[in-house]
Design an enzyme around this catalytic site. Structure first.
Site, PDB file in Angstrom:
ATOM      1  N   ALA A  13       0.836  -1.197   0.000  1.00 32.76           N
ATOM      2  CA  ALA A  13       0.000   0.000   0.000  1.00 32.76           C
ATOM      3  C   ALA A  13       0.869   1.246   0.000  1.00 32.76           C
ATOM      4  O   ALA A  13       2.054   1.198   0.353  1.00 32.76           O
ATOM      5  CB  ALA A  13      -0.910  -0.001   1.223  1.00 32.76           C
ATOM      6  N   CYS A  14       0.275   2.344  -0.403  1.00 30.26           N
ATOM      7  CA  CYS A  14       0.951   3.636  -0.415  1.00 30.26           C
ATOM      8  C   CYS A  14       1.500   3.921   0.980  1.00 30.26           C
ATOM      9  O   CYS A  14       0.810   3.632   1.959  1.00 30.26           O
ATOM     10  CB  CYS A  14      -0.055   4.716  -0.827  1.00 30.26           C
ATOM     11  N   PRO A  15       2.706   4.408   1.111  1.00 27.96           N
ATOM     12  CA  PRO A  15       3.602   4.936   0.083  1.00 27.96           C
ATOM     13  C   PRO A  15       4.659   3.949  -0.404  1.00 27.96           C
ATOM     14  O   PRO A  15       5.560   4.324  -1.132  1.00 27.96           O
ATOM     15  CB  PRO A  15       4.276   6.101   0.806  1.00 27.96           C
ATOM     16  N   ASP A  40      -2.098  -1.626  -5.728  1.00 26.70           N
ATOM     17  CA  ASP A  40      -2.714  -0.526  -4.982  1.00 26.70           C
ATOM     18  C   ASP A  40      -3.543   0.334  -5.931  1.00 26.70           C
ATOM     19  O   ASP A  40      -3.024   0.857  -6.915  1.00 26.70           O
ATOM     20  CB  ASP A  40      -1.618   0.305  -4.308  1.00 26.70           C
TER      21      ASP A  40
END
Length: 75
Positions: A13-15, A40
């Site tokens: 997932a981000c980042p 994502d």
């Protein structure tokens, strides 16, 4: 399209996808192409923004089967 390095950031997932891409690009020479495979859902926008901010060239952004594939040319 041909690429020099492939980065698998599926299930991250981000980042994390952006941070991993940044690290991979820093070890590459100018003009080389990085292929990124991500899952994502926010990654298409994230990689557009990342390339605008860093000056790297987003060559393509595609989606197939829930996976996003990006090709980025190192500046």
């Amino acid at each position: 399209m041909a690429f020099d390095v492939e980065l698998d950031v599926r299930q991250m997932a981000c980042p994390m996808p952006i941070l991993r891409a940044k690290k991979s690009l820093s070890g590459m020479s100018a003009g080389q192409v990085l292929k990124i495979v991500a899952t994502d859902k926010g990654s298409p926008k994230d990689f557009v923004d990342f390339c605008k901010k860093t000056g790297n060239e987003l060559l393509s952004s595609t989606e197939a089967g829930g996976e996003f594939i990006f090709l980025i040319r190192r500046r």
